[in-house]
Scaffold this motif. Structure first.
Motif: not given
Length: 235
Positions: A115-116, A147-151, A154-157, A201-212
């Motif tokens: 889930i993204v 993210a806590f509940d999904g780990r 194997n539901i990685l949010v 993918l092997d992590f969850c609970g992270e947020v990324f600033n992304v562009g360019v």
């Protein structure tokens, strides 16, 4: 893939059209992919049920959910009607929450899910974006908690704060809209979304600033037990 876009205005009060979703589906099919267009407006439990049922009817299962719906109104806190504010909150928070909870038992049952949640740095405050900022801030909290509940299942949010040209930026001043089109092409955001949706993918609970084409991770200090590895895509 189900491509959902109700095709209406930012306030969510204007009737939409499936044409925007269909245009994306046509591109996917032309590239050899499989996709179906869906014109339901996100924002209620019933619309979430219909969207998920469409996916199940078309493809038999749901592995990935990209909560990309968004809309905004620009003005001070008292500039909008109650209905306009509620519409923005439905699009940016209630709708994504309803979709997440509809796919959750499916992903839990199959032992796999990605889930993204697409949010915005406006959650930290930008001015004149109150309903939008509030809705995306709610989605930020949901991302960390799910993210806590999904780990264990194997539901990685994870989530992103993207900067990219879109129909939303096209409503800006022409010079600003052109600047987005020139420097912040949306495909430079979609590469990270593809990674966050992958089996690798092997992590969850992270947020990324992304562009360019660059990304940088932003993590709540409470997420260390869930986010056990860093992404190789981070700048």
């Amino acid at each position: 893939m189900i491509v959902n876009d109700y095709g209406g205005a930012q306030s969510t009060l204007t009737p939409g059209t499936i044409s925007h979703a269909q245009a994306v589906v046509d591109e996917i099919r032309a590239a050899g992919g499989e996709a179906e267009a869906d014109g339901e407006m996100v924002g209620t439990g019933e619309s979430a049920r219909l969207i998920v049922e469409h996916a199940l009817d078309a493809f038999g299962r749901v592995d990935i959910l990209i909560n990309n719906a968004g809309g905004s109104l620009i003005g001070e806190p008292d500039a909008f009607t109650d209905e306009e504010i509620e519409g923005v909150l439905r699009t940016n928070f209630i709708g994504p929450y309803m979709l997440l909870r509809r796919v959750w038992p499916l992903m839990r049952g199959q032992g796999f899910g990605r889930i993204v949640n697409v949010m915005s740095s406006a959650v930290l405050g930008a001015g004149h974006l109150g309903p939008y900022a509030a809705g995306k801030a709610g989605l930020l909290g949901l991302t960390h908690d799910a993210a806590f509940d999904g780990r264990p299942h194997n539901i990685l949010v994870n989530g992103i704060f993207p900067t990219g040209a879109s129909r939303l930026t096209e409503t800006s001043h022409e010079d600003l809209a052109r600047w987005y089109r020139t420097h912040f092409q949306p495909e430079k955001v979609s590469a990270l979304i593809a990674y966050l949706s992958s089996e690798q993918l092997d992590f969850c609970g992270e947020v990324f600033n992304v562009g360019v084409g660059a990304s940088r991770g932003w993590r709540s200090s409470t997420m260390t037990d869930c986010s056990i590895r860093r992404s190789p895509l981070k700048a």
